[in-house]
Write a protein that holds these residues in place. Sequence first.
Motif, mmCIF file in Angstrom:
data_model
loop_
_atom_site.group_PDB
_atom_site.id
_atom_site.type_symbol
_atom_site.label_atom_id
_atom_site.label_comp_id
_atom_site.label_asym_id
_atom_site.label_seq_id
_atom_site.Cartn_x
_atom_site.Cartn_y
_atom_site.Cartn_z
ATOM 1 N N PHE A 59 7.217 5.303 17.324
ATOM 2 C CA PHE A 59 6.478 4.037 17.271
ATOM 3 C C PHE A 59 5.011 4.335 17.488
ATOM 4 C CE2 PHE A 59 4.950 -0.109 18.604
ATOM 5 C CZ PHE A 59 5.610 -0.944 17.712
ATOM 6 N N SER A 60 4.203 3.978 16.494
ATOM 7 C CA SER A 60 2.780 4.305 16.565
ATOM 8 C C SER A 60 1.966 3.283 15.790
ATOM 9 C CB SER A 60 2.541 5.709 15.983
ATOM 10 O OG SER A 60 1.155 5.986 15.896
ATOM 11 N N PHE A 61 0.796 2.956 16.347
ATOM 12 C CA PHE A 61 -0.152 2.068 15.670
ATOM 13 C C PHE A 61 -1.275 2.853 15.014
ATOM 14 C CE2 PHE A 61 1.721 -0.994 18.664
ATOM 15 C CZ PHE A 61 1.976 -2.053 17.803
ATOM 16 N N GLU A 62 -1.064 4.164 14.838
ATOM 17 C CA GLU A 62 -2.139 5.005 14.308
ATOM 18 C C GLU A 62 -2.567 4.559 12.911
ATOM 19 O OE1 GLU A 62 -1.096 9.110 14.475
ATOM 20 O OE2 GLU A 62 -0.662 9.099 16.617
ATOM 21 N N VAL A 63 -1.597 4.247 12.054
ATOM 22 C CA VAL A 63 -1.930 3.829 10.689
ATOM 23 C C VAL A 63 -2.766 2.559 10.713
ATOM 24 C CG1 VAL A 63 -0.962 2.973 8.520
ATOM 25 C CG2 VAL A 63 0.083 4.939 9.666
ATOM 26 N N TRP A 64 -2.345 1.588 11.530
ATOM 27 C CA TRP A 64 -3.077 0.324 11.600
ATOM 28 C C TRP A 64 -4.452 0.515 12.222
ATOM 29 C CZ3 TRP A 64 -1.678 -3.864 9.052
ATOM 30 C CH2 TRP A 64 -0.349 -3.963 8.625
ATOM 31 N N SER A 65 -4.523 1.374 13.220
ATOM 32 C CA SER A 65 -5.813 1.647 13.844
ATOM 33 C C SER A 65 -6.781 2.270 12.844
ATOM 34 C CB SER A 65 -5.621 2.582 15.045
ATOM 35 O OG SER A 65 -6.858 2.934 15.613
ATOM 36 N N VAL A 66 -6.265 3.219 12.057
ATOM 37 C CA VAL A 66 -7.102 3.874 11.047
ATOM 38 C C VAL A 66 -7.523 2.894 9.961
ATOM 39 C CG1 VAL A 66 -7.071 5.584 9.195
ATOM 40 C CG2 VAL A 66 -6.201 6.186 11.450
ATOM 41 N N LEU A 67 -6.574 2.088 9.471
ATOM 42 C CA LEU A 67 -6.885 1.144 8.402
ATOM 43 C C LEU A 67 -7.916 0.112 8.843
ATOM 44 C CD1 LEU A 67 -3.467 0.356 6.677
ATOM 45 C CD2 LEU A 67 -5.441 1.489 5.663
ATOM 46 N N LEU A 68 -7.721 -0.449 10.023
ATOM 47 C CA LEU A 68 -8.623 -1.516 10.490
ATOM 48 C C LEU A 68 -10.000 -0.987 10.853
ATOM 49 C CD1 LEU A 68 -6.152 -3.651 12.641
ATOM 50 C CD2 LEU A 68 -6.973 -4.100 10.318
ATOM 51 N N GLN A 69 -10.117 0.332 11.046
ATOM 52 C CA GLN A 69 -11.428 0.927 11.298
ATOM 53 C C GLN A 69 -12.072 1.470 10.029
ATOM 54 O OE1 GLN A 69 -11.805 3.507 14.836
ATOM 55 N NE2 GLN A 69 -9.753 2.837 15.433
ATOM 56 N N HIS A 70 -11.314 1.486 8.944
ATOM 57 C CA HIS A 70 -11.845 2.003 7.687
ATOM 58 C C HIS A 70 -12.882 1.018 7.142
ATOM 59 C CE1 HIS A 70 -12.070 3.695 3.677
ATOM 60 N NE2 HIS A 70 -11.298 4.692 4.068
ATOM 61 N N PRO A 71 -14.092 1.451 6.846
ATOM 62 C CA PRO A 71 -15.151 0.522 6.398
ATOM 63 C C PRO A 71 -14.800 -0.234 5.125
ATOM 64 C CG PRO A 71 -15.808 2.824 6.099
ATOM 65 C CD PRO A 71 -14.583 2.836 6.929
ATOM 66 N N ASN A 72 -14.118 0.434 4.178
ATOM 67 C CA ASN A 72 -13.730 -0.246 2.940
ATOM 68 C C ASN A 72 -12.751 -1.388 3.213
ATOM 69 O OD1 ASN A 72 -15.312 1.581 1.618
ATOM 70 N ND2 ASN A 72 -13.647 2.725 0.682
ATOM 71 N N VAL A 73 -11.818 -1.158 4.133
ATOM 72 C CA VAL A 73 -10.832 -2.181 4.469
ATOM 73 C C VAL A 73 -11.506 -3.336 5.204
ATOM 74 C CG1 VAL A 73 -8.716 -2.667 5.760
ATOM 75 C CG2 VAL A 73 -8.963 -0.493 4.534
ATOM 76 N N GLN A 74 -12.377 -3.042 6.125
ATOM 77 C CA GLN A 74 -13.081 -4.093 6.864
ATOM 78 C C GLN A 74 -13.881 -4.985 5.927
ATOM 79 O OE1 GLN A 74 -15.381 -1.899 9.759
ATOM 80 N NE2 GLN A 74 -13.656 -1.713 11.185
ATOM 81 N N ARG A 75 -14.633 -4.344 5.018
ATOM 82 C CA ARG A 75 -15.404 -5.129 4.051
ATOM 83 C C ARG A 75 -14.479 -5.900 3.119
ATOM 84 N NH1 ARG A 75 -18.728 -0.381 3.864
ATOM 85 N NH2 ARG A 75 -17.591 0.303 2.008
ATOM 86 N N GLY A 76 -13.364 -5.261 2.719
ATOM 87 C CA GLY A 76 -12.416 -5.924 1.828
ATOM 88 C C GLY A 76 -11.812 -7.171 2.448
ATOM 89 N N ILE A 77 -11.470 -7.105 3.725
ATOM 90 C CA ILE A 77 -10.908 -8.275 4.416
ATOM 91 C C ILE A 77 -11.927 -9.408 4.455
ATOM 92 C CG2 ILE A 77 -10.103 -9.140 6.646
ATOM 93 C CD1 ILE A 77 -8.864 -6.384 7.148
ATOM 94 N N PHE A 78 -13.164 -9.084 4.819
ATOM 95 C CA PHE A 78 -14.203 -10.115 4.861
ATOM 96 C C PHE A 78 -14.437 -10.717 3.480
ATOM 97 C CE2 PHE A 78 -18.671 -11.140 4.028
ATOM 98 C CZ PHE A 78 -18.856 -12.177 4.937
ATOM 99 N N ASN A 79 -14.543 -9.859 2.461
ATOM 100 C CA ASN A 79 -14.799 -10.349 1.108
ATOM 101 C C ASN A 79 -13.661 -11.237 0.607
ATOM 102 O OD1 ASN A 79 -17.236 -8.939 0.972
ATOM 103 N ND2 ASN A 79 -16.281 -7.130 0.084
#
Length: 298
Positions: A59-79
């Motif tokens: 059980f790990s949140f590493e994938v989610w931690s990496v994704l939510l810190q990824h600049p492309n993903v952050q900008r994509g969510i806002f957009n």
Amino acid sequence: MALSRKTPIERIEYAIIVSTLLLLVVVTVQPILNLLAVSLSEPAKVPGMSGLTIIPRGFSFEVWSVLLQHPNVQRGIFNSIFITAVSTVIGVVGTALMAWGLSRPGLPGRKALFILVLVTIVFEPGIIPDYFVNKRLGLLDSYWSVILFKAVNAWYLIILIRFFEEIPKELLEAAELDGANPFQVFWHLVLPLAKPALATISLFYLVFHWNEFFRAMIYLNDQGKWPLQVVLRQFVIDGDKVAIVGANNASNNTGASQIDLRSLKAGMILLTIVPILAIYPLILKFFTKGTMSGALKG
């Protein structure tokens, strides 16, 4: 008790229907549970997981931690949130106003305007003339090139027109006799009665604009303006090496394990479908209400 009073044939039919529905639920939910299991598993154990696995390994949140810190993903969510919210507001307001006008028998040229609406359904412009129109309007590489696309959807407009036409004329006449002007009738009487229909087209607009990626991919050259769906395509379809390297760089910064593409795909797909799944129950309550419930309470 009700089931015990059924005939043997009816019981068999009931069992077949329930079994079929349960099978459809399993077939629909299992891929989502598999994606959730992959995204929550320890990265080192993901390669050994099959497509039928629904329980995380480790059980790990590493994938989610990496994704939510990824600049492309952050900008994509806002957009995506910005484009969807603005497009839905414009779509619902524009559709409601136009549908109310076209539903009024006394509107001059009503039939001709309605025919023009039908023409837009049959003869929808192609991508090339649409591109040149956006270019001449200076909308290329602008959010508005995506937001203004089908700002008033003809299909949703027809749904709302038919709904408005079913409102009893007696209610409208009573409001006018009480001294209400046309705007007050529309705002205080028509819109409250139209909550089920407005909720329906709101959900349609939300899903349509949230899932839109083709126009954004063509008209938005600036990656900083890409919605989440285009970022998802970068991860899932293209298998973008830059995206993978960026994710692993982020994982190195957080001390996490190296993240493979499968984990990123699972997390990204869930990111794009969870918001719609979360909004749907909030709108669902309006579907079960009667058209005239507001009038009866009044």
